[in-house]
Write a protein that holds these residues in place. Structure first.
Motif, PDB file in Angstrom:
ATOM      1  N   ASP A   1      17.547 -38.897 -33.773  1.00 48.51           N
ATOM      2  CA  ASP A   1      17.012 -40.004 -32.965  1.00 48.51           C
ATOM      3  C   ASP A   1      16.941 -41.296 -33.766  1.00 48.51           C
ATOM      4  O   ASP A   1      17.263 -42.378 -33.266  1.00 48.51           O
ATOM      5  CB  ASP A   1      15.605 -39.650 -32.449  1.00 48.51           C
ATOM      6  N   ARG A   2      16.507 -41.180 -35.031  1.00 48.60           N
ATOM      7  CA  ARG A   2      16.416 -42.405 -35.850  1.00 48.60           C
ATOM      8  C   ARG A   2      17.823 -42.964 -36.091  1.00 48.60           C
ATOM      9  O   ARG A   2      18.027 -44.179 -36.072  1.00 48.60           O
ATOM     10  CB  ARG A   2      15.761 -42.104 -37.211  1.00 48.60           C
TER      11      ARG A   2
ATOM     12  N   GLU B   1      13.466 -29.379 -35.338  1.00 45.03           N
ATOM     13  CA  GLU B   1      12.607 -30.544 -35.079  1.00 45.03           C
ATOM     14  C   GLU B   1      12.956 -31.684 -36.037  1.00 45.03           C
ATOM     15  O   GLU B   1      13.059 -32.840 -35.631  1.00 45.03           O
ATOM     16  CB  GLU B   1      11.131 -30.167 -35.256  1.00 45.03           C
ATOM     17  N   ALA B   2      13.117 -31.330 -37.314  1.00 47.57           N
ATOM     18  CA  ALA B   2      13.454 -32.364 -38.305  1.00 47.57           C
ATOM     19  C   ALA B   2      14.816 -32.968 -38.001  1.00 47.57           C
ATOM     20  O   ALA B   2      15.003 -34.185 -38.067  1.00 47.57           O
ATOM     21  CB  ALA B   2      13.436 -31.762 -39.705  1.00 47.57           C
TER      22      ALA B   2
ATOM     23  N   ARG C   1      11.234 -25.362 -37.420  1.00 48.80           N
ATOM     24  CA  ARG C   1      11.000 -26.731 -37.886  1.00 48.80           C
ATOM     25  C   ARG C   1      12.309 -27.433 -38.255  1.00 48.80           C
ATOM     26  O   ARG C   1      12.385 -28.658 -38.231  1.00 48.80           O
ATOM     27  CB  ARG C   1      10.077 -26.744 -39.115  1.00 48.80           C
TER      28      ARG C   1
ATOM     29  N   ALA D   1      16.360 -33.135 -35.095  1.00 51.21           N
ATOM     30  CA  ALA D   1      16.308 -33.956 -33.884  1.00 51.21           C
ATOM     31  C   ALA D   1      15.663 -35.310 -34.192  1.00 51.21           C
ATOM     32  O   ALA D   1      16.119 -36.357 -33.695  1.00 51.21           O
ATOM     33  CB  ALA D   1      15.523 -33.221 -32.797  1.00 51.21           C
ATOM     34  N   TRP D   2      14.627 -35.305 -35.028  1.00 54.39           N
ATOM     35  CA  TRP D   2      13.972 -36.561 -35.406  1.00 54.39           C
ATOM     36  C   TRP D   2      14.949 -37.466 -36.136  1.00 54.39           C
ATOM     37  O   TRP D   2      15.073 -38.656 -35.846  1.00 54.39           O
ATOM     38  CB  TRP D   2      12.745 -36.253 -36.284  1.00 54.39           C
ATOM     39  N   LEU D   3      15.674 -36.880 -37.084  1.00 53.68           N
ATOM     40  CA  LEU D   3      16.656 -37.662 -37.840  1.00 53.68           C
ATOM     41  C   LEU D   3      17.745 -38.215 -36.926  1.00 53.68           C
ATOM     42  O   LEU D   3      18.156 -39.370 -37.055  1.00 53.68           O
ATOM     43  CB  LEU D   3      17.316 -36.770 -38.895  1.00 53.68           C
TER      44      LEU D   3
END
Ligand SMILES: Cc1cc2nc3c(=O)[nH]c(=O)nc-3n(C[C@H](O)[C@H](O)[C@H](O)COP(=O)(O)OP(=O)(O)OC[C@H]3O[C@@H](n4cnc5c(N)ncnc54)[C@H](O)[C@@H]3O)c2cc1C
Length: 159
Positions: free
Chosen positions: A65-66, A58-59, A55, A61-63
């Motif tokens: 992208d933002r 995943e976290a 996880r 990569a999300w950050l």
């Protein structure tokens, strides 16, 4: 080559920054005593096991992208991101974590060893996780908090 170097280092304007996602606690991520290897005094060496929870990536990569979205909205070009998943070797925590239950924690809520009245631990190990920020200021703040508890305990006559 010289033109490209000049463009990149002299004329180019670059913005580079790093953000942290939390590293979730993983039970198998721990320090144990090596059953065979000892130091020169015959004391067992520490055996460090590092793992990273899926996880985490995943976290991250999300950050990332933002962050890239925000940069593009600001007009940035050539935006590149990287989200790593390697276990951190410089922001480590959790090896002596605090908690209510002696079965799952080493320290009580005031960082006193559950089964020793006069042993307190105030380094980074008390935190199960760093909570998504670099740890040092949290370590400082907690050390002051625990110092107050020790002073209180001494005031009550504890040794
Ligand atoms: C390259 C790098 C960059 C970092 N950047 C940041 C940053 O930007 N922001 C941030 O908040 N944090 C950063 N950190 C993390 C921060 O340095 C650590 O989280 C913090 O220092 C941990 O504090 P600590 O007291 O738990 O352990 P440490 O600071 O490691 O202290 C442990 C102490 O115990 C001593 N020791 C070890 N074994 C023994 C022994 N057997 N007997 C006696 N003494 C012993 C060691 O010599 C050391 O002095 C960085 C770390 C590194 C390595």
């Amino acid at each position: 080559m010289k033109d490209r170097l000049r463009r990149w280092y002299q004329d180019g304007r670059h913005l580079r920054f790093e953000v942290f996602a939390d590293w979730l606690p993983v039970p198998d991520c721990r320090v144990t005593l090596d059953p065979q290897v000892t130091d020169r005094w015959g004391i067992p060496s520490a055996r460090v096991r590092l793992f990273s929870h899926p996880r985490n990536r995943e976290a991250a990569a999300w950050l990332a992208d933002r962050g890239a979205d925000v940069l593009r909205l600001l007009g940035a070009r050539n935006v590149r991101t990287y989200a790593g998943n390697a276990a951190s070797t410089n922001l480590v925590a959790g090896t002596c974590r605090f908690g209510k239950d002696p079965a799952t924690s080493v320290l009580d809520r005031d960082c006193r060893v559950h089964d020793a009245d006069n042993v307190y631990v105030t380094d980074g190990s008390f935190m199960p996780t760093g909570g998504s920020v670099p740890y040092t200021w949290t370590i400082y703040a907690n050390a002051f908090r625990v110092a107050d508890r020790i002073v209180e305990a001494l005031g009550r006559g504890a040794r």
